[in-house]
Structure formats: C-alpha cells, structure tokens
Design an enzyme around this catalytic site. Structure first.
Site, PDB file in Angstrom:
ATOM      1  N   ARG A  24       0.828  -1.213   0.000  1.00 12.33           N
ATOM      2  CA  ARG A  24       0.000   0.000   0.000  1.00 12.33           C
ATOM      3  C   ARG A  24       0.861   1.261   0.000  1.00 12.33           C
ATOM      4  O   ARG A  24       0.537   2.231  -0.668  1.00 12.33           O
ATOM      5  CB  ARG A  24      -0.891  -0.021   1.252  1.00 12.33           C
ATOM      6  CG  ARG A  24      -1.985   1.029   1.250  1.00 12.33           C
ATOM      7  CD  ARG A  24      -2.643   1.139   2.620  1.00 12.33           C
ATOM      8  NE  ARG A  24      -3.038  -0.117   3.200  1.00 12.33           N
ATOM      9  CZ  ARG A  24      -4.253  -0.658   3.099  1.00 12.33           C
ATOM     10  NH1 ARG A  24      -5.195  -0.049   2.428  1.00 12.33           N
ATOM     11  NH2 ARG A  24      -4.536  -1.819   3.676  1.00 12.33           N
TER      12      ARG A  24
ATOM     13  N   CYS B 215     -26.730  -3.869  -7.955  1.00 12.45           N
ATOM     14  CA  CYS B 215     -27.975  -4.108  -7.211  1.00 12.45           C
ATOM     15  C   CYS B 215     -27.704  -4.534  -5.778  1.00 12.45           C
ATOM     16  O   CYS B 215     -27.999  -5.672  -5.387  1.00 12.45           O
ATOM     17  CB  CYS B 215     -28.799  -5.146  -7.946  1.00 12.45           C
ATOM     18  SG  CYS B 215     -29.109  -4.623  -9.627  1.00 12.45           S
ATOM     19  N   GLU B 216     -27.094  -3.681  -5.028  1.00 10.01           N
ATOM     20  CA  GLU B 216     -26.793  -3.928  -3.610  1.00 10.01           C
ATOM     21  C   GLU B 216     -26.745  -2.585  -2.908  1.00 10.01           C
ATOM     22  O   GLU B 216     -26.120  -1.639  -3.423  1.00 10.01           O
ATOM     23  CB  GLU B 216     -25.385  -4.537  -3.445  1.00 10.01           C
ATOM     24  CG  GLU B 216     -25.167  -5.823  -4.134  1.00 10.01           C
ATOM     25  CD  GLU B 216     -24.894  -6.976  -3.177  1.00 10.01           C
ATOM     26  OE1 GLU B 216     -25.015  -6.799  -1.946  1.00 10.01           O
ATOM     27  OE2 GLU B 216     -24.572  -8.035  -3.691  1.00 10.01           O
TER      28      GLU B 216
HETATM   29  N1  LLP Z   1       3.046  -9.136   3.384  1.00  7.43           N
HETATM   30  C1  LLP Z   1       2.050  -9.973   3.722  1.00  7.43           C
HETATM   31  C2  LLP Z   1       2.388 -11.313   4.221  1.00  7.43           C
HETATM   32  C3  LLP Z   1       0.709  -9.569   3.606  1.00  7.43           C
HETATM   33  O1  LLP Z   1      -0.266 -10.393   3.954  1.00  7.43           O
HETATM   34  C4  LLP Z   1       0.410  -8.265   3.121  1.00  7.43           C
HETATM   35  C5  LLP Z   1      -0.978  -7.805   2.978  1.00  7.43           C
HETATM   36  C6  LLP Z   1       1.491  -7.427   2.753  1.00  7.43           C
HETATM   37  C7  LLP Z   1       2.799  -7.896   2.910  1.00  7.43           C
HETATM   38  C8  LLP Z   1       1.302  -6.025   2.220  1.00  7.43           C
HETATM   39  O2  LLP Z   1       0.714  -5.207   3.164  1.00  7.43           O
HETATM   40  P1  LLP Z   1       0.638  -3.609   2.939  1.00  7.43           P
HETATM   41  O3  LLP Z   1       2.046  -3.072   2.927  1.00  7.43           O
HETATM   42  O4  LLP Z   1      -0.043  -3.364   1.636  1.00  7.43           O
HETATM   43  O5  LLP Z   1      -0.154  -3.147   4.088  1.00  7.43           O
HETATM   44  N2  LLP Z   1      -7.352  -5.660   1.125  1.00  7.43           N
HETATM   45  C9  LLP Z   1      -7.047  -4.936   2.333  1.00  7.43           C
HETATM   46  C10 LLP Z   1      -5.632  -5.162   2.819  1.00  7.43           C
HETATM   47  C11 LLP Z   1      -5.251  -6.636   2.988  1.00  7.43           C
HETATM   48  C12 LLP Z   1      -3.809  -6.849   3.373  1.00  7.43           C
HETATM   49  C13 LLP Z   1      -3.374  -8.246   3.083  1.00  7.43           C
HETATM   50  N3  LLP Z   1      -1.984  -8.524   3.312  1.00  7.43           N
HETATM   51  C14 LLP Z   1      -7.354  -3.454   2.086  1.00  7.43           C
HETATM   52  O6  LLP Z   1      -7.820  -3.112   1.011  1.00  7.43           O
HETATM   53  O7  LLP Z   1      -7.160  -2.633   2.972  1.00  7.43           O
END
Ligand code: LLP
Length: 413
Positions: free
Chosen positions: A276, A342-343
């Site tokens: 992110r 439709c939600e």
């Molecule tokens: N490493 C592992 C093992 C992970 O499970 C994840 C994210 C990352 C790295 C990367 O994390 P970041 O730096 O992006 O925070 N869909 C959700 C977020 C799910 C995160 C899953 N794992 C959302 O849209 O907020």
C-alpha cells in the site's frame, strides 16, 4: 508525493489531464502514475539505506505487469502468495531469487513451482506446511530456504479485517510454537532456516506496533542462536499506512528509526514487504456521474463505477477521498456517491460534502492504487475497467477494458 495536481482548474496526473484520459479510454478507468510509484519505492529504499535490505513489493496490492516491471527495474524483489503471483513476477521479468512466498494454504504444486524457481525463501505458517515443503524439497533433491512467520500478538491499531498479528488470526505461529518449528526445521535435511518473518497487519500508521513486534522477534532470534540456529534475515512484512482521509501516517524515516537499530544490533539483513505504501496513493479510479437523483432523504450521485471495480468502501467501510476533475462553483452539498450494482452496499461515499456535481461530470476516487483493480470482479456481469499508466506527458493502456466476450470466456452452454 501527491499523484494529482491542478492546472487551469483541472486535475492532472503528472502532465496528463484526467479529462483527456476519460475521453480517450472512457470510464470507469484506473490511472496510475509511474513517477509516484518509483518515488514511493525510493523513499523507502533511502530510509532504510543504512542497513542491508531488500524491498519485496507485495504483489497482491497491484499486480499489473507494468507496475511489477517498473518496480523490478528499481531493484525490487517481490512478496507473493500464490502460484499465479509467482507467474506474474516471472512474466514481468522480475528476479525470482528475490521472491518471498507467504500464505497459509500453499498447495503442493505451488511449493514445487517455487522450489524450481529457486525463490529467496518460503514463509512457513504452520508445522504441516513445513512438513510438506520438506517432503517436496527431498523429492526434488533441492534445498528449500524458509522463514517461520511469527505471530507476535500485538495490536496494530487498524481495521479488524486487516489485522493479522493477533493470536485469534489464522496467520503464523506464536513465539513458542515458532521456536519449536525452527528446532524441527534444523533437523530436516532439505530445509534451510534462513529468516524470521512477521506481518502484523495493514494500514498501520504508528511505529509502536512495529517496535513491540520486532522486540518479540529479537527475543526469538537470540534464543535460536543459543540453540545454534543462526538466521540471516529479519523480514518485517508490510503494513506501512498511507493518507486516505486525515490520518497522520508515520514517515518511512520514522518507521526506519525504530527498526534499523534492531537490525544493526543483530547484524541481520532486513526484508520489507510493503504494498500500500508504494501503490496506494499512486493511483486513482476515474468515474463519470450517470445521474443525480434526489430522494426524500438523500441526494445520490450515481456513477459508472461499482463495488465490483473498487470494493474497499463496501467491504471495510474504507474512506476514499472523492474530487471532481473540474470543480464547479457553488456550495458543497451532501451526497451519497453510489454505483449501479444491485446492492445497498454498493457505495463509494455516504453523506459526503462535495461541490455540486451534475450528470456527465468526471469524478476521481483517490487512493485507489492499492487493493483496487486486484480486488475487482465481474459481479453483475460487468466488464472490468482498464488500467492506465501515466508517465510525464504520456499515458498508455496497461490492461485493456474487458469486453462482453471476456465475460463468458471458458463457459459452455
Ligand atoms: N506481506 C504480507 C504477508 C501480507 O499479507 C500483506 C498484505 C502485505 C505484505 C502487504 O501489506 P501492505 O504493505 O499493503 O499493508 N485488502 C485490504 C488489505 C489486505 C492486506 C493483506 N496482506 C485493504 O484493502 O485494505
């Protein structure tokens, strides 16, 4: 770095006007800035430059081949969680020796493929998984490098759906079980325990959860040394948060200030798995207002993007800032910005003060570069939007808009 800027009362991504993109490729459309992606990557790289480190971009966040290629060219490794993601990295020309493979449910085939590709290491999430990797490595007469994912049981102070380092979560092993796993791994002839890993959650804006969690890993690293298990790598996972609304996310330097001294003291190489942080504010979703509908209680701006295109508001109640590409004069009014699905859960904003919008206006849904397109679906049999990459004064389609034929591919009557 802000991906957008205003010129002549109009929003631009780098030097390209968003209206011109909307006109040429239509909406909805995802738009990414190459400059933002590389700047964010380099921001992290610089912050951790005083220690040996590897930034493994988390592929699940935005896995478009062009995005992977851009980051690979900057020197990134990759964090993958499926055979499909490993395939993408290979297709993008990424260095597979810089890949780490996480996830609680790795299949036999996925493990085999990753061993064949000689990835950096697997992140082991359970004893049965360790046993499976060991068996496959023996059959293939290869050595599989591993990290044990430690669940440090700290509160990352984020949304409960994206919290992963508490004991109630399915991920990793608690400190005691992780120790046992390493002892077991040491006895396995084709397993080489090289690293220790954690990932405590996502959209973490404070440094404290990292400090606490890393300390628990330090304790374990030292205990393992006493048992003559010498790890080389500390992998702190991803999770660094970004600005969506009014958060005050710690900077890369602030995160580094807490983590770097620990790595130095232990003389370990640091791995990070950010997603992110790099992609979130490097992309937006463009959408057009189809209708403005005034109900007895609410004013709806009905747009041509739906929850199938960007599910974060529906799924997590996530806030995404919404701005018109060209501002209209007038007083801000309360709107619900909703999609055509439709939600009732199909919304991008509820009770949001926006400048007046009318039919045909193009809106920008901000901070959509992470967990945007990758979580899209064809729900309501809607073709998924295109992905556009802007670089300076040019843009190119890096994934074309799906057509009706794409929607039925592989189906039989
Ligand atoms: N490493 C592992 C093992 C992970 O499970 C994840 C994210 C990352 C790295 C990367 O994390 P970041 O730096 O992006 O925070 N869909 C959700 C977020 C799910 C995160 C899953 N794992 C959302 O849209 O907020």
């Amino acid at each position: 770095m802000n991906v957008l800027n205003i010129k002549n009362n109009e929003l631009y991504c780098e030097e390209v006007s968003l209206s011109s993109i909307a006109e040429e490729v239509g909406t909805p459309a995802y738009v990414y800035s190459q400059k933002a992606l590389t700047e964010r990557y380099n921001e992290l790289d610089r912050a951790f430059s005083s220690v040996e480190h590897m930034i493994c971009y988390s592929v699940k966040v935005n896995s478009n081949l062009s995005v992977l290629k851009i980051l690979s060219d900057e020197g990134a490794g990759f964090d993958v969680v499926s055979g499909g993601e490993l395939f993408r990295v290979a297709q993008a020309g990424g260095d597979l020796s810089k890949v780490v493979f996480a996830g609680v449910g790795k299949t036999y085939t996925e493990i085999q493929e990753a061993i064949k590709q000689n990835i950096a290491f697997f992140t082991v999430e359970s004893i049965p998984e360790l046993e499976r990797i060991s068996t496959i490595a023996e059959q293939m007469e290869q050595t599989a490098r591993i990290a044990v994912r430690v669940n440090p049981d700290v509160d990352p102070c984020t949304h409960r759906y994206i919290t992963t380092g508490r004991l109630e979560n399915k991920f990793g092993l608690d400190v005691e079980a992780a120790y046992e796993a390493y002892l077991k791994a040491k006895e396995m002839p084709c397993i080489d325990p090289v690293a220790i890993q954690m990932h405590i959650g996502s959209q973490i804006v404070q440094t404290k959860p990292y400090e606490e969690a890393v300390q628990r890993l330090v304790f374990l690293v030292k205990k393992l040394r006493a048992a003559e298990i010498y790890l080389k790598i500390l992998d702190i996972g991803g999770g660094f948060g970004i600005l969506y609304e009014n958060e005050k996310p710690a900077s890369a330097e602030e995160f580094a200030a807490k983590i770097v001294p620990v790595v130095k003291e232990l003389e370990l190489k640091l791995y990070l798995e950010p997603g992110r942080f790099i992609a979130g504010n490097s992309g937006v979703l463009l959408t057009t207002v189809q209708y403005v509908k005034k109900g007895p209680e609410k004013r709806f701006a009905i747009v041509d993007a739906g929850m199938n295109d960007l599910i974060r508001p529906s799924l997590y109640g996530a806030f995404h800032n919404i701005t018109p590409v060209v501002e209209r004069n007038g007083e801000k009014k309360l709107y619900d910005v909703v999609g055509p699905i439709c939600e009732s859960g199909d919304f991008f904003a509820k009770d949001r003060y926006l400048l007046p919008v009318v039919q045909g206006d193009i809106l920008v849904i901000n901070s959509a570069g992470a967990y945007g397109f990758v979580m899209s679906s064809n729900y309501n049999t809607r073709p998924r939007p295109p992905e556009i990459l802007v670089s300076k004064d040019r843009f190119k389609v890096i994934r074309k808009r799906e057509g009706y034929e794409d929607l039925i591919r592989g189906e039989n009557e």
